[in-house]
Design an enzyme around this catalytic site. Structure first.
Site, PDB file in Angstrom:
ATOM      1  N   ASP A 145      -0.056   4.547   9.492  1.00  0.00           N
ATOM      2  CA  ASP A 145      -0.793   4.045  10.133  1.00  0.00           C
ATOM      3  C   ASP A 145      -1.088   4.554  11.664  1.00  0.00           C
ATOM      4  OD1 ASP A 145      -1.594   3.172   7.494  1.00  0.00           O
ATOM      5  OD2 ASP A 145      -1.404   1.801   7.671  1.00  0.00           O
ATOM      6  N   TYR A 167      11.102   7.153   1.631  1.00  0.00           N
ATOM      7  CA  TYR A 167      10.916   5.823   0.985  1.00  0.00           C
ATOM      8  C   TYR A 167      12.649   5.522   0.283  1.00  0.00           C
ATOM      9  CZ  TYR A 167       6.296   6.085   2.676  1.00  0.00           C
ATOM     10  OH  TYR A 167       5.360   5.907   2.675  1.00  0.00           O
ATOM     11  N   GLU A 207       1.920   9.718   4.901  1.00  0.00           N
ATOM     12  CA  GLU A 207       0.254  10.156   4.638  1.00  0.00           C
ATOM     13  C   GLU A 207       0.593  11.316   6.038  1.00  0.00           C
ATOM     14  OE1 GLU A 207      -4.221  10.068   6.227  1.00  0.00           O
ATOM     15  OE2 GLU A 207      -4.008   8.868   5.020  1.00  0.00           O
TER      16      GLU A 207
END
Length: 384
Positions: free
Chosen positions: A20, A200, A279
């Site tokens: 983010d 991840y 993202e």
């Protein structure tokens, strides 16, 4: 296109360490540097932010970095004396503080208020982009702004000159050789493939490590320190930390220190293929014009797999059926913890064709315009 110099407030809560804040930091810089906007970025976790922005002082509640005002967003006791900006962005549905909403109510003219949404390739995004959402409790209006992969969305973040910088890097062997040397790696061997791994935790990495170690040609995995190392470390009999270089069959693993955003771009540009996550790194992998595997942020009830499938449907369109199947199957295996080892040889064999496909895809996406530019244009129309 010339636009008015407006004041902007961007609010970001750091949820996934870097995703983010990675997006909002890129957006803030592009708004300020390319569009001449006055930007204030509110962040609730300066420690995570500092990993991407080495010049940041985590002890300061307010500071200037790269012509942008960085403010600590206190989760309690938001200051009452803050004036609202002309344009307000709540990134990824974070909730604005009541004190700031009151400042927006007082501001004249009423601010242009955007909820910057997460990126998705799903079909419904086209119809929801830029939808107005009245907020009668506050007497304000908010719009939902969606990044996306079509001309009916807000597009993707892409700063001016990025493709030119990438092409200059990728066509300069001396620059790349110096880069590898700076990372402590020898020159490439005959037929060697270099792959970055920024994912991840996933069991699929164990299968890939096996496939790479048994590969007929050498493979070097460049792994920035972080969550992917957690999945790889148990496969080796030593501690893996920044600077570690370890050999396993025909595989070399190099653990890299965490880098800033320009440094990460250079890593993506330099590798033959990239494994990325979330993202921000997902978009940068597309601009790098290299084949990639996307480890999407896991969501409850497999909602992330729907988003992954929607993207793959767009991305593999036009590829020959065997290559399309390889890309799809490897991405699905990686995101479900499946066995990716059998799929790697097919991907490696198809790398030249997939690299050309990646370059063509990047050009098509760039033609839709970029997210920062679309936001500036939309806000200007709103505030006229």
């Amino acid at each position: 296109m010339n636009h008015s110099a407006r004041t902007w407030d961007i609010f970001c809560t750091v949820i996934d360490n870097f995703g983010d804040i990675g997006v909002t930091w890129r957006l803030a810089r592009q708004l300020a540097h390319e569009h001449g906007q006055e930007v204030r970025l509110w962040v609730d976790d300066l420690d995570s932010f500092a990993r991407l922005c080495p010049g940041l002082d985590t002890a300061l509640a307010e500071q200037q970095v790269a012509s942008i005002t960085i403010r600590l967003w206190p989760r309690d006791g938001f200051p009452d004396d803050v004036d609202a900006a002309e344009v307000v962005i709540e990134a990824f549905a974070c909730t604005l503080p009541d004190a700031y909403l009151a400042a927006m109510q007082r501001h004249r003219p009423t601010p242009a208020w955007y909820n910057l949404e997460y990126l998705s390739a799903e079909d419904w995004v086209d119809g929801c982009h830029n939808l107005a959402s009245p907020q009668p409790r506050f007497g304000l209006m908010k719009r939902f702004f969606f990044p996306g992969f079509t001309a009916q969305t807000g597009g993707l973040l892409c700063e001016a000159g990025l493709f030119e910088a990438r092409d200059a890097w990728q066509t300069d062997p001396a620059t790349q050789a110096a880069y590898w040397q700076a990372l402590g790696l020898p020159p490439r061997r005959e037929g060697e493939l270099r792959v970055s791994v920024f994912s991840y935790e996933t069991d699929a990495l164990a299968g890939l490590v096996d496939a790479w170690s048994l590969s007929a040609t050498p493979v070097t995995a460049l792994v920035p320190a972080g969550r992917a190392v957690t999945s790889i470390a148990p496969l080796f009999d030593q501690v893996l930390e920044a600077g570690t270089l370890v050999q396993h069959g025909n595989l070399t693993v190099k653990v890299l220190p965490f880098t800033d955003q320009p440094g990460y771009d250079r890593l993506l540009w330099s590798c033959d293929a990239n494994i990325v996550r979330g993202e921000d790194s997902f978009v940068r992998a597309q601009w790098a014009a290299r084949p990639f595997v996307w480890h999407i942020y896991p969501q409850d009830e497999g909602a992330h797999l729907v988003k992954l499938d929607a993207f793959l449907e767009r991305y593999i369109a036009g590829l020959p059926a065997p290559q399309a199947a390889t890309v799809r199957d490897l991405n699905l295996a990686f995101n479900t913890g499946g066995d990716a080892s059998a799929l790697w040889p097919d991907l490696a064999a198809a790398l030249p064709a997939l690299t050309q496909h990646a370059l063509d895809w990047a050009k098509r996406q760039r033609a839709h315009g970029d997210l920062a530019g679309h936001l500036v244009h939309n806000a200007e129309n709103w505030l006229q």
